[in-house]
Scaffold this active site. Structure first.
Site, PDB file in Angstrom:
ATOM      1  N   ALA A  31       2.908   1.893   3.044  1.00  0.00           N
ATOM      2  CA  ALA A  31       4.105   1.042   3.084  1.00  0.00           C
ATOM      3  C   ALA A  31       5.235   1.665   2.277  1.00  0.00           C
ATOM      4  CB  ALA A  31       3.776  -0.349   2.547  1.00  0.00           C
ATOM      5  N   CYS A  85       0.825  -1.204   0.000  1.00  0.00           N
ATOM      6  CA  CYS A  85       0.000   0.000   0.000  1.00  0.00           C
ATOM      7  C   CYS A  85       0.867   1.265   0.000  1.00  0.00           C
ATOM      8  CB  CYS A  85      -0.934   0.000   1.198  1.00  0.00           C
ATOM      9  SG  CYS A  85      -0.078   0.258   2.770  1.00  0.00           S
ATOM     10  N   HIS A 101       6.100   6.253  -2.400  1.00  0.00           N
ATOM     11  CA  HIS A 101       7.450   6.740  -2.676  1.00  0.00           C
ATOM     12  C   HIS A 101       7.397   8.220  -3.062  1.00  0.00           C
ATOM     13  CE1 HIS A 101       8.228   2.398  -4.304  1.00  0.00           C
ATOM     14  NE2 HIS A 101       8.354   2.434  -2.992  1.00  0.00           N
ATOM     15  N   ARG A 142      11.746  -5.274   6.728  1.00  0.00           N
ATOM     16  CA  ARG A 142      12.404  -5.088   5.443  1.00  0.00           C
ATOM     17  C   ARG A 142      13.916  -5.308   5.514  1.00  0.00           C
ATOM     18  NH1 ARG A 142      13.213   0.105   2.966  1.00  0.00           N
ATOM     19  NH2 ARG A 142      13.342   0.076   0.705  1.00  0.00           N
TER      20      ARG A 142
HETATM   21 FE1  CFM Z   1      13.239   0.221  -5.124  1.00  0.00          FE
HETATM   22 FE2  CFM Z   1      12.663  -2.110  -5.373  1.00  0.00          FE
HETATM   23 FE3  CFM Z   1      11.176  -0.449  -3.872  1.00  0.00          FE
HETATM   24 FE4  CFM Z   1      13.652  -1.207  -3.108  1.00  0.00          FE
HETATM   25 FE5  CFM Z   1      12.625  -3.206  -1.567  1.00  0.00          FE
HETATM   26 FE6  CFM Z   1      11.650  -4.013  -3.887  1.00  0.00          FE
HETATM   27 FE7  CFM Z   1      10.188  -2.418  -2.376  1.00  0.00          FE
HETATM   28 MO1  CFM Z   1      10.629  -4.843  -1.649  1.00  0.00          MO
HETATM   29  S1  CFM Z   1      14.595  -1.490  -4.959  1.00  0.00           S
HETATM   30  S2  CFM Z   1      12.691   0.700  -3.065  1.00  0.00           S
HETATM   31  S3  CFM Z   1      14.455  -2.077  -1.296  1.00  0.00           S
HETATM   32  S4  CFM Z   1      11.411  -0.553  -5.993  1.00  0.00           S
HETATM   33  S5  CFM Z   1      12.762  -5.063  -2.453  1.00  0.00           S
HETATM   34  S6  CFM Z   1      12.384  -4.106  -6.003  1.00  0.00           S
HETATM   35  S7  CFM Z   1       9.568  -4.071  -3.503  1.00  0.00           S
HETATM   36  S8  CFM Z   1      10.863  -2.926  -0.447  1.00  0.00           S
HETATM   37  S9  CFM Z   1       9.280  -0.521  -2.756  1.00  0.00           S
END
Ligand code: CFM
Length: 551
Positions: free
Chosen positions: A74, A71, A204, A105
């Site tokens: 998160a 989500c 993000h 994580r």
């Molecule tokens: Fe970038 Fe990722 Fe992500 Fe990531 Fe992660 Fe991920 Fe993630 Mo899981 S590199 S920041 S450290 S997009 S592994 S492939 S899914 S937490 S949001």
């Protein structure tokens, strides 16, 4: 098994027809759902110019489909801000949201000294109850901020909104302003309610906006160092960031701030003094890079420290950007020092792994980056996809102008950024940009996953549980890489499963030592005999036999 002929299942990938496999995946869906999924399941085709087909991405998951996405909360709290050790991150919401986003994580941190704050072992939450849902939760939030301040005296406190906060209309930003005034420290909030976007990707973006608005640029102190960079989109999962820091330090490159692995509030505040932004995970942090360029004149390049060759290439790219002979020599010396061990392990492991096949379905960048590591040990990635990547992460940034902004993306604020009147300092002249490009150092560029994947391979966005199981049945890969949600279902089908989010209990996998760790780990997994024993003996050879009485 309608439509899937036996030959497909018993054949090898070479003679499998991807069109047929795609049809098989779509067959079980109702027509309308099938039509939608068809746009997110694409057969890759790379032409000589590196052009690839269009894939639909960053759209809502169809209700009823079991997605692996997370989500918005998160993505904001867990992913981008979570790895920062000395900001007290308070989850405003029911206790589960805070608890399940706490330390799962495996983002590691190392405070410089025993006096330095590290709040990572704490889980802060307002623990909303019925009363707050009905009468409002701002009062409890203020109390929580004050309590956290009295206990820890942090430099900053941030507030993260969960779904009910948006539904009942609590104003976390006005609470933050009020408490900032009252306590005299930086307090800022995020409207990152879980439902705010179609996935964690929205979180993000919200996190990038917030950290840029409230923290970046607060401290103008000029640090020592000749070659100063920020490392963006590196979260120190399993210690990846420590390994990258080790290599960069040996090369004589100073990391001002990492966003956000092993980071601290002060490092963010000072990050605009760097001369280059290097981006590991494009998906989660490209917004910060773009905004820093507009406001402070810092250019960005894409780099990748997953894979030994990719690491060497990235170091050379950074050295190339600074156009400094001494730095280039030092980078070559570090690469020459590190590669022999990597090569020795690679050669040994490659003998046992050559020709084995992997499937990668991870997040928004690793499904791309980890292809390098598999290729280095002679393994083939047969299908791949992101959970929440956007079209530019698949097809490359060249498609940005053609991405339609839909209603779901409009809920996330696009900040209007202008050059800082006093501090804007373009690090490169136009002539320098051209000279870099002529040497193959492209600024503000990311090629995406698809150009690096062979033609004919399936690329699947937001893969569902059903599709995962189906693909495993069809391809029988030697290893499947994804996350905890998929892990046990896959292992039960007798396929080794490597978590590429948390790395299970392993890592680091970045840089040179990380590559060695990864080769060894994958070797152990794909060559383990244990998977052959997943089927119980009676499933293979039934011991009981019977006859009908009339026979
Ligand atoms: Fe970038 Fe990722 Fe992500 Fe990531 Fe992660 Fe991920 Fe993630 Mo899981 S590199 S920041 S450290 S997009 S592994 S492939 S899914 S937490 S949001």
């Amino acid at each position: 098994m309608a439509g899937l002929n036996k030959d497909i299942r018993n054949s090898t990938t070479e003679d499998m027809n991807p069109e047929e496999i795609k049809r098989e995946l779509l067959l079980r869906y109702p027509t309308k759902v099938g039509r939608k999924r068809a746009k997110q399941i694409v057969i890759n085709k790379v032409d000589d110019k590196g052009e690839v087909p269009e894939i639909q991405a960053n759209v809502r998951t169809i209700p009823g489909i079991i997605t692996q996405r997370g989500c918005t909360y998160a993505g904001c709290k867990g992913v981008v801000l979570g790895p920062t050790r000395d900001i007290v991150n308070i989850t405003h919401g029911p206790i589960g949201c805070g608890f399940y986003s706490w330390l799962t994580r495996r983002n590691q941190t190392k405070p410089p000294g025993p006096e330095d704050d590290n709040f990572m072992p704490y889980c802060f939450s307002t623990d909303m109850q019925d009363e707050q849902i009905i009468f409002g939760g701002e009062k409890k939030l203020k109390q929580a901020v004050e309590e956290a301040y009295n206990l820890f005296h942090p430099k900053a406190i941030s507030i993260f909104s969960t779904c009910p906060v948006g539904l009942i209309g609590d104003d976390v930003h006005s609470v933050a302003r009020e408490m900032k005034e009252k306590l005299g420290i930086n307090v800022f909030g995020f409207s990152c309610e879980g439902y705010k976007g179609v996935s964690q990707s929205a979180g993000h973006h919200i996190a990038n906006n917030g950290i840029f608005t409230h923290v970046v640029g607060l401290d103008d102190t000029v640090q020592e160092g000749k070659f100063k960079i920020n490392l963006l989109g590196e979260y120190n999962i399993g210690g990846d960031g420590f390994e990258i820091d080790r290599i960069l330090k040996d090369c004589g490159i100073t990391v001002i701030s990492t966003f956000s692995g092993n980071s601290s509030y002060d490092l963010f505040a000072n990050s605009h003094t760097a001369d280059l932004n290097t981006i590991m995970c494009h998906r989660s942090i490209n917004y910060v890079a773009e905004m820093m360029e507009k406001k402070f004149g810092i250019p960005w390049i894409k780099i990748n420290f997953i894979g030994a060759q990719a690491s060497a290439k990235s170091l050379r790219k950074i050295a190339g950007y600074f156009e400094d002979r001494e730095l280039m020599d030092q980078v070559e010396a570090v690469i020459a020092r590190e590669l022999p061990l990597v090569e020795a392990v690679r050669a040994e492991v490659r003998e046992r792994c050559q020709g084995k096949r992997a499937m990668l379905f991870v997040g928004g960048s690793r499904a791309h980056h980890y292809q390098e590591l598999f290729n280095e040990i002679g393994m083939e990635v047969i299908t791949s996809g992101y959970e929440f990547g956007h079209r530019d992460d698949y097809e490359g940034r060249r498609v940005l102008p053609s991405i339609k902004v839909d209603a779901d993306s409009r809920t996330i604020e696009e900040l209007h950024i202008e050059a800082d009147p006093a501090r804007y300092n373009p690090r490169l002249s136009m002539a320098k940009v051209e000279s870099l490009e002529s040497k193959g150092i492209k600024l503000k560029d990311y090629e995406g996953l698809m150009p690096d994947l062979e033609s004919g391979k399936l690329v699947i966005d937001d893969i569902s549980q059903f599709e995962t199981e189906k693909l495993i049945e069809i391809y029988k890969p030697d290893i499947f890489c994804a996350g905890i949600k998929e892990k046990y279902a896959i292992q039960k089908s007798g396929i080794p499963m490597k978590q590429l989010h948390s790395y299970d209990s392993g890592g680091p996998y970045a840089g040179f030592r990380g590559a060695v760790n990864f080769y060894r780990e994958i070797d152990r997994m794909v060559n383990s005999k244990i998977w052959g024993y997943v089927k119980a003996p009676w499933q293979k050879n039934p011991e009981l036999a019977a006859k009908y009485a009339w026979e």
